[in-house]
Design an enzyme around this catalytic site. Structure first.
Site, PDB file in Angstrom:
ATOM      1  CB  SER A 149      -0.854  -0.007   1.272  1.00  0.00           C
ATOM      2  OG  SER A 149      -1.531  -1.114   1.230  1.00  0.00           O
ATOM      3  CD  GLU A 232      -1.343  -4.442   8.991  1.00  0.00           C
ATOM      4  OE1 GLU A 232      -0.146  -4.945   9.125  1.00  0.00           O
ATOM      5  OE2 GLU A 232      -2.088  -4.793   8.119  1.00  0.00           O
TER       6      GLU A 232
HETATM    7  C1  LIG Z   1      -6.244  -3.515   0.878  1.00  0.00           C
HETATM    8  C2  LIG Z   1      -5.005  -4.250   1.273  1.00  0.00           C
HETATM    9  C3  LIG Z   1      -3.810  -3.544   1.663  1.00  0.00           C
HETATM   10  C4  LIG Z   1      -2.758  -4.415   1.843  1.00  0.00           C
HETATM   11  N1  LIG Z   1      -1.610  -3.779   2.232  1.00  0.00           N
HETATM   12  C5  LIG Z   1      -0.495  -4.441   2.539  1.00  0.00           C
HETATM   13  C6  LIG Z   1       0.809  -3.406   2.799  1.00  0.00           C
HETATM   14  O1  LIG Z   1       0.796  -2.247   2.534  1.00  0.00           O
HETATM   15  N2  LIG Z   1       1.916  -4.414   3.013  1.00  0.00           N
HETATM   16  C7  LIG Z   1       2.009  -5.685   2.981  1.00  0.00           C
HETATM   17  O2  LIG Z   1       2.907  -6.083   3.348  1.00  0.00           O
HETATM   18  N3  LIG Z   1       0.723  -6.369   2.742  1.00  0.00           N
HETATM   19  C8  LIG Z   1      -0.252  -5.714   2.411  1.00  0.00           C
HETATM   20  N4  LIG Z   1      -1.656  -6.317   2.243  1.00  0.00           N
HETATM   21  C9  LIG Z   1      -1.447  -7.591   2.020  1.00  0.00           C
HETATM   22  C10 LIG Z   1      -2.227  -8.698   3.184  1.00  0.00           C
HETATM   23  O3  LIG Z   1      -1.583  -8.731   4.311  1.00  0.00           O
HETATM   24  C11 LIG Z   1      -2.456 -10.217   2.397  1.00  0.00           C
HETATM   25  O4  LIG Z   1      -3.059 -10.099   1.263  1.00  0.00           O
HETATM   26  C12 LIG Z   1      -2.838 -11.174   3.284  1.00  0.00           C
HETATM   27  O5  LIG Z   1      -2.159 -11.164   4.550  1.00  0.00           O
HETATM   28  C13 LIG Z   1      -3.323 -12.639   2.746  1.00  0.00           C
HETATM   29  O6  LIG Z   1      -2.301 -13.087   2.084  1.00  0.00           O
HETATM   30  P1  LIG Z   1      -2.424 -13.342   0.477  1.00  0.00           P
HETATM   31  O7  LIG Z   1      -3.072 -12.321  -0.281  1.00  0.00           O
HETATM   32  O8  LIG Z   1      -1.220 -13.915   0.093  1.00  0.00           O
HETATM   33  O9  LIG Z   1      -3.337 -14.742   0.539  1.00  0.00           O
HETATM   34  P2  LIG Z   1      -2.949 -16.261   1.162  1.00  0.00           P
HETATM   35  O10 LIG Z   1      -2.230 -16.233   2.291  1.00  0.00           O
HETATM   36  O11 LIG Z   1      -2.354 -16.733  -0.047  1.00  0.00           O
HETATM   37  O12 LIG Z   1      -4.259 -16.880   1.128  1.00  0.00           O
HETATM   38  C14 LIG Z   1      -5.234 -17.351  -0.075  1.00  0.00           C
HETATM   39  C15 LIG Z   1      -6.439 -17.858   0.736  1.00  0.00           C
HETATM   40  O13 LIG Z   1      -6.224 -18.972   1.333  1.00  0.00           O
HETATM   41  C16 LIG Z   1      -6.711 -18.634   2.867  1.00  0.00           C
HETATM   42  N5  LIG Z   1      -5.834 -19.266   3.799  1.00  0.00           N
HETATM   43  C17 LIG Z   1      -4.587 -19.084   3.765  1.00  0.00           C
HETATM   44  N6  LIG Z   1      -3.988 -19.667   4.962  1.00  0.00           N
HETATM   45  C18 LIG Z   1      -5.030 -20.134   5.731  1.00  0.00           C
HETATM   46  C19 LIG Z   1      -5.266 -21.247   6.801  1.00  0.00           C
HETATM   47  N7  LIG Z   1      -3.992 -21.274   7.466  1.00  0.00           N
HETATM   48  N8  LIG Z   1      -6.302 -21.648   6.888  1.00  0.00           N
HETATM   49  C20 LIG Z   1      -7.456 -21.318   6.200  1.00  0.00           C
HETATM   50  N9  LIG Z   1      -7.351 -20.372   5.310  1.00  0.00           N
HETATM   51  C21 LIG Z   1      -6.251 -19.817   4.759  1.00  0.00           C
HETATM   52  C22 LIG Z   1      -6.851 -17.280   3.033  1.00  0.00           C
HETATM   53  O14 LIG Z   1      -7.853 -16.901   3.773  1.00  0.00           O
HETATM   54  C23 LIG Z   1      -7.280 -16.858   1.686  1.00  0.00           C
HETATM   55  O15 LIG Z   1      -8.731 -17.078   1.307  1.00  0.00           O
HETATM   56  C24 LIG Z   1      -2.813  -5.828   1.864  1.00  0.00           C
HETATM   57  C25 LIG Z   1      -4.019  -6.458   1.550  1.00  0.00           C
HETATM   58  C26 LIG Z   1      -5.032  -5.359   1.001  1.00  0.00           C
HETATM   59  C27 LIG Z   1      -5.932  -6.444   0.579  1.00  0.00           C
END
Ligand SMILES: Cc1cc2nc3c(=O)[nH]c(=O)nc-3n(C[C@H](O)[C@H](O)[C@H](O)COP(=O)(O)OP(=O)(O)OC[C@H]3O[C@@H](n4cnc5c(N)ncnc54)[C@H](O)[C@@H]3O)c2cc1C
Length: 435
Positions: A149, A232
């Site tokens: 972000s 956060e």
């Molecule tokens: C608006 C927004 C702002 C953001 N800003 C930042 C930022 O500034 N800096 C930063 O570093 N990140 C940022 N993020 C990233 C955010 O922290 C990640 O998107 C989030 O941690 C999920 O990780 P991922 O997208 O890799 O999904 P994944 O971890 O790959 O998950 C994919 C799917 O699998 C599910 N899943 C994963 N593990 C499990 C489990 N153990 N049990 C059950 N279900 C599971 C998840 O719920 C999800 O539905 C931002 C995200 C958004 C949407």
């Protein structure tokens, strides 16, 4: 960061009122005004007194922000520097590091981004693979971050990098403050389906960070990151304050704007409607009336559900803040509140689009496009409702997805067994990976 008593708070607010009377000047630039506000400790009162704050609790800090607004002055800077980097550095940094980084944050001189998530590490953040390798007094960083972000507007980044792949994944990570404006850092902005650009991908190729920008011990970054993530999750000081219409940092150019012009542009406290608080469903109740759907039983039921969910999320937020102000926590409440807010957003999305019908697909990506839609089809399209529907997916993902919040509730509140297949003791380099 302690909480102040009511008497102490009144004394602080009196001091602030006097200070504002003597100091606020609408002719100052944003940068000059934030300089005064930040160095006096009023920009982020939650920070300790020896870290450019006032050592206040959340409720008191919110009272400070409201007082600044009530006075008619421009509010303090905001952003990830103030919300996450400053409190993390105040907690884990050396006094030299606090003096080097925190003044630039509280005065809005520098903007920060959070370089945590990677294409292969989000929910499982400790699985991150960006590497930092020691080279004398510096570290050389290679890897990729995503979802960053404000990455395209940032001067500095909170970087998590793997410094030891031969120990279990949580034990070989280090937290750095990295300069984003260097040849080894390439920021590629991403355009979201809302039309805005909130995030970027960040590619780190032989990027350099000096060892004196390491916050906390080598390989102890998971502990430091948990401090960042705690701030956060608790949305440090953000909830309830109006955000100033100016952004910190060197990139946007907002620091050179006249502060008074930005205050004039925002609806002041005098313009805030008084009387009973509006329902969280008020705008959709009005939309249903405009569309002649107020009598539709399905719509009515959804409106009531939205009202109830919105109110529950609001009072849970209040309960959480009250518990924190009293120095304790209600186990699982932050996860529970976040889940409810996500549900309310999804319900709002579904109901809004149901009321708009096919016109709900009309969306403008720019202010001009949105204005064009509203004037070309008055009363038909609603870029605000469609925009909210498109953005509704964000909250259930960031700060821990819905599924992760449920895992937290299951394991830490309900005492259910952990997920099978615990790999937390296996060295990172030996973890199974996709081919
Ligand atoms: C608006 C927004 C702002 C953001 N800003 C930042 C930022 O500034 N800096 C930063 O570093 N990140 C940022 N993020 C990233 C955010 O922290 C990640 O998107 C989030 O941690 C999920 O990780 P991922 O997208 O890799 O999904 P994944 O971890 O790959 O998950 C994919 C799917 O699998 C599910 N899943 C994963 N593990 C499990 C489990 N153990 N049990 C059950 N279900 C599971 C998840 O719920 C999800 O539905 C931002 C995200 C958004 C949407």
């Amino acid at each position: 960061m302690t909480d102040t008593t009511t008497g102490a708070l009144e004394a602080e607010l009196d001091e602030l009122r006097d200070w504002l009377r003597d100091t606020w000047d609408p002719d100052l630039t944003v940068g000059a005004w934030w300089e005064r506000l930040g160095m006096a400790g009023w920009a982020q009162p939650l920070l300790p007194r020896d870290a450019y704050g006032r050592g206040m609790g959340h409720a008191e800090s919110l009272a400070v922000h409201r007082e600044i607004e009530r006075h008619g002055a421009l509010g303090a800077p905001t952003g990830l520097g103030l919300l996450l980097a400053a409190p993390t550095i105040a907690t884990h940094g050396t006094p030299d590091q606090v003096a080097r980084y925190v003044p630039d944050i509280v005065t809005g001189r520098r903007a920060w981004c959070q370089l945590f998530s990677e294409p292969g590490a989000g929910s499982d953040l400790a699985g991150l693979s960006t590497r930092a390798v020691r080279d004398g007094d510096s570290w050389i960083v290679n890897g990729q971050k995503v979802w960053t972000s404000g990455g395209h507007l940032a001067d500095l980044g909170m970087l998590l990098a793997r410094t030891n792949p031969d120990v279990p994944k949580h034990r070989g990570i280090t937290w750095f403050a990295i300069d984003m404006r260097q040849p080894g850092v390439e920021v590629r902005p991403l355009r979201e389906m809302t039309g805005s650009t909130m995030f970027s991908e960040v590619f780190l190729t032989d990027a350099v960070v000096t060892d004196d920008a390491r916050i906390g011990d080598v390989d102890d970054g998971w502990r430091v990151a948990n401090t960042t993530l705690t701030f956060e999750r608790t949305g440090m000081g953000g909830g309830g304050r109006s955000l100033p219409p100016a952004r910190p940092g060197t990139v946007t150019g907002d620091l050179s704007l006249r502060a008074g012009d930005l205050v004039a542009a925002r609806p002041g406290p005098a313009a805030t409607p008084s009387g009973p608080r509006q329902s969280p469903a008020a705008d959709l109740i009005a939309l249903a009336a405009r569309r002649g759907r107020s009598g539709d039983p399905v719509v009515r039921q959804a409106l009531v559900r939205l009202h109830v969910l919105g109110e529950l999320a609001r009072v849970s937020g209040l309960r959480q803040r009250a518990a924190r102000a009293a120095g304790h926590d209600v186990p699982g409440l932050p996860s529970f509140t976040k889940l409810m807010m996500g549900d309310a957003l999804r319900l709002r999305r579904d109901l809004g689009l149901r009321l708009l019908g096919p016109a709900g697909t009309l969306h403008g990506y720019t202010d001009e496009e949105r204005a064009g839609l509203t004037s070309a089809a008055p009363g038909v399209a609603s870029p605000i409702v469609t925009g909210q529907a498109l953005a509704a997916q964000a909250l259930p993902i960031f700060g821990g997805t819905d599924q992760i919040q449920r895992n937290i509730l299951a394991e830490r509140v309900l005492g259910l067994p952990k997920e099978p297949g615990d790999l937390s003791q296996v060295p990172f380099s030996q973890l199974p990976r996709n081919a």
